[in-house]
Design a protein around this motif. Structure first.
Motif, mmCIF file in Angstrom:
data_model
loop_
_atom_site.group_PDB
_atom_site.id
_atom_site.type_symbol
_atom_site.label_atom_id
_atom_site.label_comp_id
_atom_site.label_asym_id
_atom_site.label_seq_id
_atom_site.Cartn_x
_atom_site.Cartn_y
_atom_site.Cartn_z
ATOM 1 N N LEU A 330 0.834 -1.205 0.000
ATOM 2 C CA LEU A 330 0.000 0.000 0.000
ATOM 3 C C LEU A 330 0.870 1.258 0.000
ATOM 4 N N ASP A 331 0.530 2.219 -0.852
ATOM 5 C CA ASP A 331 1.212 3.510 -0.901
ATOM 6 C C ASP A 331 0.174 4.592 -0.622
ATOM 7 N N LEU A 332 0.243 5.186 0.562
ATOM 8 C CA LEU A 332 -0.772 6.157 0.961
ATOM 9 C C LEU A 332 -0.727 7.432 0.128
ATOM 10 N N ASN A 333 0.393 7.697 -0.527
ATOM 11 C CA ASN A 333 0.482 8.908 -1.345
ATOM 12 C C ASN A 333 -0.378 8.822 -2.600
ATOM 13 N N THR A 334 -0.618 7.609 -3.070
ATOM 14 C CA THR A 334 -1.343 7.451 -4.337
ATOM 15 C C THR A 334 -2.681 6.734 -4.207
ATOM 16 N N VAL A 335 -2.880 5.956 -3.157
ATOM 17 C CA VAL A 335 -4.109 5.166 -3.051
ATOM 18 C C VAL A 335 -5.326 6.057 -2.826
ATOM 19 N N GLU A 336 -6.428 5.688 -3.477
ATOM 20 C CA GLU A 336 -7.731 6.331 -3.258
ATOM 21 C C GLU A 336 -8.685 5.226 -2.840
ATOM 22 N N PHE A 337 -9.033 5.198 -1.579
ATOM 23 C CA PHE A 337 -9.777 4.073 -1.024
ATOM 24 C C PHE A 337 -11.168 3.932 -1.640
ATOM 25 N N ALA A 338 -11.826 5.041 -1.929
ATOM 26 C CA ALA A 338 -13.158 4.970 -2.530
ATOM 27 C C ALA A 338 -13.096 4.282 -3.891
ATOM 28 N N LYS A 339 -12.067 4.585 -4.671
ATOM 29 C CA LYS A 339 -11.923 3.950 -5.983
ATOM 30 C C LYS A 339 -11.594 2.471 -5.846
ATOM 31 N N GLU A 340 -10.882 2.128 -4.774
ATOM 32 C CA GLU A 340 -10.604 0.714 -4.515
ATOM 33 C C GLU A 340 -11.910 -0.042 -4.299
ATOM 34 N N GLY A 341 -12.874 0.610 -3.641
ATOM 35 C CA GLY A 341 -14.179 -0.012 -3.423
ATOM 36 C C GLY A 341 -14.919 -0.267 -4.719
ATOM 37 N N GLU A 342 -14.727 0.609 -5.700
ATOM 38 C CA GLU A 342 -15.399 0.435 -6.997
ATOM 39 C C GLU A 342 -14.925 -0.841 -7.689
ATOM 40 N N ILE A 343 -13.674 -1.243 -7.437
ATOM 41 C CA ILE A 343 -13.124 -2.435 -8.093
ATOM 42 C C ILE A 343 -13.877 -3.684 -7.655
ATOM 43 N N ILE A 344 -14.142 -3.792 -6.360
ATOM 44 C CA ILE A 344 -14.830 -4.995 -5.897
ATOM 45 C C ILE A 344 -16.296 -5.002 -6.336
ATOM 46 N N GLU A 345 -16.882 -3.799 -6.501
ATOM 47 C CA GLU A 345 -18.223 -3.732 -7.073
ATOM 48 C C GLU A 345 -18.212 -4.198 -8.522
ATOM 49 N N ASN A 346 -17.152 -3.837 -9.245
ATOM 50 C CA ASN A 346 -17.019 -4.307 -10.633
ATOM 51 C C ASN A 346 -16.855 -5.824 -10.685
ATOM 52 N N LEU A 347 -16.118 -6.375 -9.706
ATOM 53 C CA LEU A 347 -15.969 -7.822 -9.631
ATOM 54 C C LEU A 347 -17.321 -8.480 -9.379
ATOM 55 N N TYR A 348 -18.097 -7.888 -8.498
ATOM 56 C CA TYR A 348 -19.447 -8.418 -8.237
ATOM 57 C C TYR A 348 -20.283 -8.367 -9.524
ATOM 58 N N GLY A 349 -20.177 -7.251 -10.239
ATOM 59 C CA GLY A 349 -20.914 -7.142 -11.499
ATOM 60 C C GLY A 349 -20.503 -8.224 -12.476
#
Length: 426
Positions: A330-349
């Motif tokens: 994890l790199d806190l300078n670049t990570v956007e946690f909300a966008k990370e959540g979108e990935i798992i929603e895409n996986l669910y889709g």
């Protein structure tokens, strides 16, 4: 009664009263001379404390074959079961020693100037007055007392700046330790073991709790808030040190980093408790989104210094706190946690899509999103059985082909390719 607050009140009032009374005796000239020497003592202590603290930490330990800071880090690493936290503990110790050296030097310089400079000034000014036949009028003594009181106030502010800053930061550390993810389990263990303890040990534990409460409550007191608003920034400047990597850090900044790690650890522990099987079958991501939103909020509260420090601590702290999710990448300078959540929603889709409408490109897209993510990859890896059970055989075949294609392109590291294969069982 908070004795730390009481001590700070005494440290504030006593120098002012003493300065007023001594200034009344000295008169204008000697009071001014002493005030000037006090200013010089502050400046000299400020300039020398870093040099002296470095000399102390780099001094040879008798019989150990290493310098003091190396010995301290060795002992602390052993206490942490081999986990290296030198990126934060060593600067913390350096900063603490520097602040303590400032106080010691300031007191030492005050004493030296009192026994050397003050008698000289007294002899000079008294000699002039005697030669001119002057008698010190009352107004000179009154003005001298005012100057002495101002001098006492300056001394009080300098001393209280240091002690208030240290009390505040130690209080924050105690509050942080009490809120760590293991706190509840530790409390339960303590209650079970306390039945076998003797009365003296119980009294000792109660006394320790009172001490922790005093430190934790100091920052919320009126005195603590007053000194934090007045001397918080100078204390931050005083406590600044340069690390071995060339970064400049401060004691409050290091405590910010520790608090950030602890707050993030609590959220990651919550994430590890999510039932991914239920989430992937229901499509209800509200709990996950709340946690990721909290992580974004925590990140937003952190300074650049804290972010950099936490980045270096993520791996050892993950091990130290026994977190359920690997945060080493994890790199806190670049990570956007909300966008990370979108990935798992895409996986669910993807898992819910009609298999006849899917292609290898669809699988490649979702696999690449997971592989490039900083948080969702370890999250999904920790719940791989729940993910694979949601996929059809055809979807799994598409994903296998997609991973093969990504591996040929070398667009992801081999470690991530292996992780993806482990997640999807291909």
């Amino acid at each position: 009664m908070n004795y730390l607050v009481l001590a700070m009140i005494v440290l504030t009032v006593l120098p002012i009263v003493a300065g007023f009374l001594i200034g009344l005796i000295r008169g204008i000239k000697r009071s001014v001379a002493r005030a000037v020497t006090i200013v010089l003592c502050v400046v000299a202590a400020w300039l020398l404390c870093g040099v002296v603290s470095n000399a102390v930490l780099n001094a040879e330990m008798p019989g150990q074959g290493m310098v003091v800071k190396e010995y301290l880090m060795q002992q602390l690493t052993e206490m942490m079961s081999g986990i290296d936290l030198s990126d934060i503990i060593l600067p913390f110790v350096q900063s603490l020693v520097k602040v303590l050296m400032f106080v010691i030097l300031f007191w030492a310089l005050q004493f030296l100037t009192w026994i050397i400079v003050t008698p000289i000034c007294s002899a000079v000014f008294r000699g002039k007055d005697k030669r001119k036949g002057k008698v010190k009028p009352k107004r000179h003594r009154l003005i001298g007392s005012v100057i002495g009181a101002v001098q006492g106030l300056a001394v009080a502010l300098v001393i209280c700046m240091v002690f208030s800053g240290m009390f505040t930061q130690v209080g924050r550390l105690f509050a942080m330790v009490q809120d760590l993810p293991q706190a509840e389990q530790t409390a339960e263990t303590y209650e079970m073991s306390s039945e076998d303890e003797t009365a003296p040990e119980g009294e000792g534990s109660e006394a320790m709790s009172e001490v922790l409460e005093m430190f934790s409550g100091y920052a919320d007191s009126g005195v603590g808030k007053f000194y934090q608003s007045l001397t918080g920034k100078p204390f931050e400047w005083l406590s600044s040190v340069t690390t071995d990597k060339g970064d400049t850090v401060t004691l409050p900044g290091l405590v910010d980093s520790m608090e950030g790690v602890a707050r993030m650890a609590r959220e990651v522990v919550k994430m590890g408790e999510i039932d991914f099987a239920a989430m992937m079958s229901s499509g209800d991501f509200s709990d996950l989104k709340e946690i990721l939103g909290n992580l974004d909020a925590i990140k937003g509260d952190l300074s650049e210094q804290a972010l950099e420090t936490i980045n270096g601590l993520l791996q050892p702290m993950s091990e130290a706190l026994d977190l359920p999710i690997d945060l080493s990448s994890l790199d806190l300078n670049t990570v956007e946690f909300a966008k990370e959540g979108e990935i798992i929603e895409n996986l669910y889709g993807y898992t819910q899509a009609n298999a006849e409408e899917l292609t290898v490109e669809d699988a490649k897209d979702i696999v690449k999103q997971i592989g490039e993510s900083q948080l969702i990859l370890p999250v999904v890896q920790s719940a791989s059985e729940d993910i694979t059970s949601s996929l059809t055989e055809e979807q799994t075949d598409f994903i296998s082909s997609a991973i093969d294609s990504i591996e040929e392109e070398q667009s992801l590291s081999q470690d991530k390719i292996d992780a993806l294969r482990d997640i999807f069982g291909v």
